[in-house]
Design a protein around this motif. Structure first.
Motif, PDB file in Angstrom:
ATOM      1  N   LEU A 243       0.730  -1.166  -0.168  1.00 35.27           N
ATOM      2  CA  LEU A 243      -0.096  -0.087  -0.366  1.00 35.27           C
ATOM      3  C   LEU A 243       0.740   1.517  -0.075  1.00 35.27           C
ATOM      4  N   LYS A 244       1.873   1.282   0.701  1.00 40.20           N
ATOM      5  CA  LYS A 244       2.984   2.355   0.469  1.00 40.20           C
ATOM      6  C   LYS A 244       3.589   2.730  -0.666  1.00 40.20           C
ATOM      7  N   LEU A 245       3.540   1.477  -1.687  1.00 40.48           N
ATOM      8  CA  LEU A 245       4.003   1.714  -3.392  1.00 40.48           C
ATOM      9  C   LEU A 245       3.268   1.866  -3.805  1.00 40.48           C
ATOM     10  N   TRP A 246       1.848   2.833  -3.710  1.00 40.43           N
ATOM     11  CA  TRP A 246       0.793   1.897  -4.460  1.00 40.43           C
ATOM     12  C   TRP A 246       0.871   3.355  -5.282  1.00 40.43           C
ATOM     13  N   PRO A 247       0.421   2.833  -6.866  1.00 35.83           N
ATOM     14  CA  PRO A 247       1.000   3.846  -7.801  1.00 35.83           C
ATOM     15  C   PRO A 247      -0.459   4.831  -7.998  1.00 35.83           C
ATOM     16  N   LYS A 248       0.168   6.166  -7.931  1.00 36.66           N
ATOM     17  CA  LYS A 248      -0.964   7.136  -7.834  1.00 36.66           C
ATOM     18  C   LYS A 248      -1.232   7.580  -9.740  1.00 36.66           C
ATOM     19  N   THR A 249      -0.529   7.662 -10.676  1.00 33.39           N
ATOM     20  CA  THR A 249      -0.571   7.619 -12.162  1.00 33.39           C
ATOM     21  C   THR A 249      -0.693   6.982 -12.934  1.00 33.39           C
ATOM     22  N   ASN A 250      -0.433   5.117 -12.351  1.00 26.83           N
ATOM     23  CA  ASN A 250       0.340   4.457 -13.343  1.00 26.83           C
ATOM     24  C   ASN A 250      -1.318   3.410 -12.848  1.00 26.83           C
ATOM     25  N   SER A 251      -2.302   3.177 -14.461  1.00 32.75           N
ATOM     26  CA  SER A 251      -3.379   2.637 -13.831  1.00 32.75           C
ATOM     27  C   SER A 251      -3.843   1.140 -14.094  1.00 32.75           C
ATOM     28  N   ALA A 252      -1.378   0.677 -14.877  1.00 34.23           N
ATOM     29  CA  ALA A 252      -1.743  -1.358 -15.595  1.00 34.23           C
ATOM     30  C   ALA A 252      -1.720  -1.333 -14.439  1.00 34.23           C
ATOM     31  N   LYS A 253      -0.376  -0.712 -13.452  1.00 30.69           N
ATOM     32  CA  LYS A 253       0.760  -0.967 -12.400  1.00 30.69           C
ATOM     33  C   LYS A 253      -0.697  -1.214 -10.785  1.00 30.69           C
ATOM     34  N   GLU A 254      -2.096  -0.656 -11.220  1.00 28.50           N
ATOM     35  CA  GLU A 254      -2.786  -0.894 -10.369  1.00 28.50           C
ATOM     36  C   GLU A 254      -3.466  -1.562 -10.264  1.00 28.50           C
ATOM     37  N   VAL A 255      -4.019  -1.525 -10.745  1.00 28.50           N
ATOM     38  CA  VAL A 255      -4.516  -3.180 -11.771  1.00 28.50           C
ATOM     39  C   VAL A 255      -3.635  -4.255 -10.869  1.00 28.50           C
ATOM     40  N   MET A 256      -2.453  -4.533 -11.756  1.00 31.73           N
ATOM     41  CA  MET A 256      -1.386  -5.571 -10.888  1.00 31.73           C
ATOM     42  C   MET A 256      -1.748  -5.994  -9.693  1.00 31.73           C
ATOM     43  N   LEU A 257      -1.132  -5.030  -8.742  1.00 31.46           N
ATOM     44  CA  LEU A 257      -1.599  -4.781  -7.987  1.00 31.46           C
ATOM     45  C   LEU A 257      -2.384  -5.117  -6.839  1.00 31.46           C
ATOM     46  N   LEU A 258      -3.810  -4.666  -7.718  1.00 29.63           N
ATOM     47  CA  LEU A 258      -5.030  -5.177  -7.341  1.00 29.63           C
ATOM     48  C   LEU A 258      -5.332  -6.633  -7.307  1.00 29.63           C
ATOM     49  N   GLY A 259      -4.931  -7.357  -8.173  1.00 31.03           N
ATOM     50  CA  GLY A 259      -4.489  -8.321  -7.580  1.00 31.03           C
ATOM     51  C   GLY A 259      -4.000  -8.950  -7.490  1.00 31.03           C
ATOM     52  N   GLU A 260      -2.886  -9.009  -7.547  1.00 25.07           N
ATOM     53  CA  GLU A 260      -1.273  -9.468  -6.078  1.00 25.07           C
ATOM     54  C   GLU A 260      -2.265  -9.171  -4.928  1.00 25.07           C
ATOM     55  N   ILE A 261      -3.207  -8.699  -4.502  1.00 25.93           N
ATOM     56  CA  ILE A 261      -3.506  -8.117  -3.210  1.00 25.93           C
ATOM     57  C   ILE A 261      -4.756  -8.585  -2.877  1.00 25.93           C
ATOM     58  N   GLU A 262      -5.731  -8.876  -4.118  1.00 27.44           N
ATOM     59  CA  GLU A 262      -6.195 -10.116  -3.198  1.00 27.44           C
ATOM     60  C   GLU A 262      -6.213 -12.096  -3.428  1.00 27.44           C
ATOM     61  N   GLU A 263      -5.384 -12.374  -4.315  1.00 31.50           N
ATOM     62  CA  GLU A 263      -4.423 -13.209  -4.085  1.00 31.50           C
ATOM     63  C   GLU A 263      -3.383 -13.649  -2.709  1.00 31.50           C
ATOM     64  N   ILE A 264      -3.673 -12.485  -2.157  1.00 27.43           N
ATOM     65  CA  ILE A 264      -3.056 -12.809  -0.623  1.00 27.43           C
ATOM     66  C   ILE A 264      -4.118 -12.916   0.401  1.00 27.43           C
ATOM     67  N   LEU A 265      -5.089 -11.930  -0.316  1.00 26.63           N
ATOM     68  CA  LEU A 265      -6.969 -11.794   0.694  1.00 26.63           C
ATOM     69  C   LEU A 265      -7.201 -13.132   0.695  1.00 26.63           C
ATOM     70  N   ASP A 266      -7.042 -14.185  -0.769  1.00 30.23           N
ATOM     71  CA  ASP A 266      -7.780 -15.727  -0.828  1.00 30.23           C
ATOM     72  C   ASP A 266      -7.061 -16.160  -0.053  1.00 30.23           C
ATOM     73  N   ILE A 267      -6.015 -15.837   0.410  1.00 28.92           N
ATOM     74  CA  ILE A 267      -5.283 -17.135   1.709  1.00 28.92           C
ATOM     75  C   ILE A 267      -4.867 -16.471   2.722  1.00 28.92           C
ATOM     76  N   ILE A 268      -5.492 -15.627   2.811  1.00 31.84           N
ATOM     77  CA  ILE A 268      -5.118 -14.362   4.544  1.00 31.84           C
ATOM     78  C   ILE A 268      -6.080 -15.236   5.955  1.00 31.84           C
ATOM     79  N   GLU A 269      -5.219 -15.134   6.987  1.00 33.83           N
ATOM     80  CA  GLU A 269      -5.683 -15.601   8.100  1.00 33.83           C
ATOM     81  C   GLU A 269      -7.183 -14.731   8.237  1.00 33.83           C
ATOM     82  N   PRO A 270      -8.392 -15.100   9.270  1.00 34.71           N
ATOM     83  CA  PRO A 270      -8.720 -13.856   9.723  1.00 34.71           C
ATOM     84  C   PRO A 270      -8.583 -13.245  11.109  1.00 34.71           C
TER      85      PRO A 270
END
Length: 454
Positions: free
Chosen positions: A296-323
């Motif tokens: 989140l600290k490295l979240w892009p401000k103007t690069n929408s393609a990179k933002e889409v990639m990071l959203l996908g990566e975060i969903e992968e992490i949330l998919d295995i996260i413990e409650p």
């Protein structure tokens, strides 16, 4: 230090071989076929095998010679014969074959690459532009394949080979990952992984030098074509880490892998990078919170393609996260999602809204809806009223409907509260406009008074 070591390793290889068969470019008639190994007597077979390895150190200039060159064809036949001989026979690897096999590999593949001019172009796209294929790949492929078969043979003894497969040799192999030919990088990936698995004493050295390559790429802007391949190797290595993780491995995650999200060339290696990040989180759930906060600290401000990639990566992490870990990152995570959902770039908003299609994430959201709904509701309500893309509006309506089903009472409270806040803001805006009109009126009256006095 690393660059100096690599230069020394390459120069050492070239100078060492200059007195024997290294770096020789011969004409059509100087590469003569030797007798076949299977037709030779058992007593002469080992000597003939070494002679064929030495003969394969002869090089050809593929950019200058015609494809029908007899020497090229003879060398190809010899390499294929060596591959078949190693693969189909047992007990054929003897002590003298180790240095000669490594020497043959070094002679053929260790070389310097020209500067990558494509990376200097602003519009260069790894996904759309054709890679540069090496014209000598047909022979390089056979050389790599021979050495892989050599290492994978049941007769291969790392204890005999480690004298020749040393740190200098590893540096030479790692320097080749800068090749622009993706076929060579893929073969190198397999080779370095085999070396990592066979030679325990080189493991720490390999990891450390991969770190150096990554750090120079991140902080010094040094180009490297093999970042994706290195990450793919590390993905397998991380998968084998013992739990609890060593401090060295934790530092690698926070000091190297997370900063690898910074460079603009992330699209070429993001899939492999995300896999490594997920592997760490699976190994040690306690790393989830600092990892997500780092992203989140490295979240892009103007690069929408990179933002889409990071959203996908975060969903992968949330998919295995413990409650228990999910509870720690709710507020910063959903504040970011609220901003992403509100993005005027519809692909970013669409990717963020797809989180609500994930059943596991939905179960976590439902459990903590009293915290999440107040964060998301303002953004969702505004989008439902005035977003330009109707697909996004439809997705937002589905999310709002889901929230309503989770907690209808809270949803009604948030609706009334938000509408009241909106009315309050409109009154403030009207009061502000009225105040400005009074200021303008007084300014005009003062200006008129001054002109009458004059």
């Amino acid at each position: 230090w690393y660059q100096r070591r690599v230069r020394e390793a390459v120069v050492s290889t070239q100078s060492t071989g200059s007195s024997t068969s290294f770096n020789l470019f011969l004409n059509n008639h100087e590469f003569q076929l030797l007798p076949l190994l299977k037709e030779s007597s058992a007593s002469d077979r080992n000597e003939l095998f070494l002679k064929k390895l030495q003969q394969c150190c002869i090089l050809f200039d593929f950019s200058a010679l015609e494809p029908e060159n007899k020497g090229i064809e003879n060398k190809r036949q010899t390499l294929n014969e060596l591959i078949d001989y190693i693969a189909s026979n047992n007990g054929v690897i003897f002590e003298a074959a180790y240095p000669e096999s490594i020497k043959m590999l070094q002679c053929n593949v260790v070389r310097c690459f020209p500067p990558n001019q494509e990376e200097e172009k602003e519009d260069f796209d790894n996904d759309e532009d054709e890679p540069n294929y090496d014209p000598c790949w047909p022979h390089l492929q056979l050389v790599y394949e021979y050495f892989l078969r050599f290492m994978e043979s049941a007769d291969f003894q790392p204890s005999l080979c480690k004298k020749y497969c040393d740190q200098k040799f590893v540096l030479q192999i790692m320097s080749l990952f800068n090749s622009e030919d993706p076929r060579e990088r893929d073969m190198l990936k397999t080779l370095l992984h085999r070396i990592y698995g066979k030679f325990l004493g080189l493991r720490s050295f390999i990891r450390k030098n991969i770190n150096y390559i990554f750090l120079r790429y991140i902080f010094e802007g040094e180009s490297c074509n093999g970042i994706a391949e290195f990450l793919e190797i590390l993905g397998s290595i991380i998968n084998g880490f013992a739990v609890p993780l060593k401090q060295e491995h934790r530092l690698f995650l926070f000091k190297v892998l997370i900063p690898l999200h910074k460079p603009r060339g992330i699209a070429s290696y993001h899939a492999q990078l995300a896999y490594c990040i997920v592997q760490f989180v699976e190994k040690d759930p306690a790393l989830t919170e600092p990892t997500l906060l780092g992203l989140l600290k490295l979240w892009p401000k103007t690069n929408s393609a990179k933002e889409v990639m990071l959203l996908g990566e975060i969903e992968e992490i949330l998919d295995i996260i413990e409650p228990a870990q999910f509870k720690k990152i709710i507020v910063p995570m959903f504040k970011m999602l609220a901003k992403a959902v509100s993005s005027p770039q519809f692909q970013v908003a669409e990717r963020a809204l797809y989180f609500w299609n994930n059943e596991y994430i939905m179960s976590l959201i439902e459990e903590h809806c009293r915290i999440i709904m107040p964060i998301m509701f303002p953004a969702l309500y505004l989008i439902s009223k005035d977003h330009w893309n109707q697909t996004i509006v439809a997705l937002v309506y589905n999310v709002m409907k889901t929230f309503m089903e989770m907690n209808n009472q809270l949803f009604d409270e948030l609706t009334l509260s938000f509408k009241a806040e909106r009315q309050k803001e409109k009154r403030k805006e009207a009061h502000r406009e009225e105040a400005w009109k009074k200021v303008q009126k007084r300014a005009i009256e003062a200006a008129n008074g001054n002109s009458n006095v004059g």
